[in-house]
Design a protein around this motif. Sequence first.
Motif, PDB file in Angstrom:
ATOM      1  N   PRO A  52     130.917  45.943  96.259  1.00  0.00           N
ATOM      2  CA  PRO A  52     131.452  45.841  97.611  1.00  0.00           C
ATOM      3  C   PRO A  52     131.502  47.223  98.262  1.00  0.00           C
ATOM      4  CG  PRO A  52     132.964  44.879  96.003  1.00  0.00           C
ATOM      5  CD  PRO A  52     131.866  45.561  95.243  1.00  0.00           C
ATOM      6  N   ASP A  53     131.596  47.261  99.560  1.00  0.00           N
ATOM      7  CA  ASP A  53     131.727  48.520 100.278  1.00  0.00           C
ATOM      8  C   ASP A  53     132.813  48.364 101.330  1.00  0.00           C
ATOM      9  OD1 ASP A  53     131.479  51.009 101.370  1.00  0.00           O
ATOM     10  OD2 ASP A  53     129.521  50.642 102.300  1.00  0.00           O
TER      11      ASP A  53
ATOM     12  N   ASP B 191     136.892  48.980  95.989  1.00  0.00           N
ATOM     13  CA  ASP B 191     135.554  48.510  95.622  1.00  0.00           C
ATOM     14  C   ASP B 191     135.454  48.290  94.113  1.00  0.00           C
ATOM     15  OD1 ASP B 191     134.919  48.779  98.282  1.00  0.00           O
ATOM     16  OD2 ASP B 191     133.688  50.584  98.015  1.00  0.00           O
ATOM     17  N   ALA B 192     135.987  49.218  93.326  1.00  0.00           N
ATOM     18  CA  ALA B 192     135.948  49.081  91.864  1.00  0.00           C
ATOM     19  C   ALA B 192     136.754  47.866  91.408  1.00  0.00           C
ATOM     20  CB  ALA B 192     136.476  50.351  91.200  1.00  0.00           C
TER      21      ALA B 192
ATOM     22  N   ALA C 111     135.065  44.687  89.601  1.00  0.00           N
ATOM     23  CA  ALA C 111     135.504  44.282  88.258  1.00  0.00           C
ATOM     24  C   ALA C 111     135.924  42.813  88.251  1.00  0.00           C
ATOM     25  CB  ALA C 111     136.651  45.171  87.785  1.00  0.00           C
ATOM     26  N   ALA C 112     136.676  42.398  89.263  1.00  0.00           N
ATOM     27  CA  ALA C 112     137.118  40.999  89.336  1.00  0.00           C
ATOM     28  C   ALA C 112     135.914  40.072  89.459  1.00  0.00           C
ATOM     29  CB  ALA C 112     138.070  40.801  90.516  1.00  0.00           C
TER      30      ALA C 112
END
Length: 163
Positions: A3-4, A11-12, A16-17
Motif C-alpha cells: 500500500p502507499d 503501509d507496513a 503484513a495484515a
Amino acid sequence: MRPDTGSELVDALLHAAHRVRTSTDASLRCRELSLPGYKLLKALAGTDRSMREVSDLLRVSPRTVTGIIDGLQARALVTRRPHPTDRRVTLLHLTEEGARRLDEARHQAEGARNAAIEDLDATERETLRRLLDRVAVQPPAPCDPPEPSRPTPPAAHPRTGGR
C-alpha cells in the motif's frame, strides 16, 4: 504490491495484515474453503445464527453473507432454517459435515497463523501484540467538515438564452 498511504509504518502494517490474510486464505483453499467461508463456519459453531447476526459478526454486508452461504449450502456445510418464533428470520445452521470440515480447516488456519509469526521470539510477539492493541483502540479520525457549497447559477433557458 505494498500500500502507499504516505506512512511507511501504516503501509507496513497493512501489507503484513494482507499477507497473513492471503496466506491463510491460500492454506484454507487446500480444504476447499475460503477465509470468509471459514470465518462464517466458525461463527456458526455451537449455535444457529440469523443472517443479520452473521453479517454483524463478520462485519460484512448481508449480501456478502448471502453469497458465502449459497456456496457453503451447495456443499452441504450449512443449512437455512426458519426461526421458531419469527417467520421473517432465517437461521443458519452448521451441518455435521460443516463441523467436520471446520475442524479440519482449523489446523490449516493455525498453521498459516503460526507461520506468520514463527520468526518472532516470545518477547517480540508480546511487544507486537501490545503495540497492535494500542493501534486498534485509537478512535477513527474525525471527518473534515464539507466545503461550503456555492450556489449554482441558473441555467440559461434553451429558447430565450436565459431571458
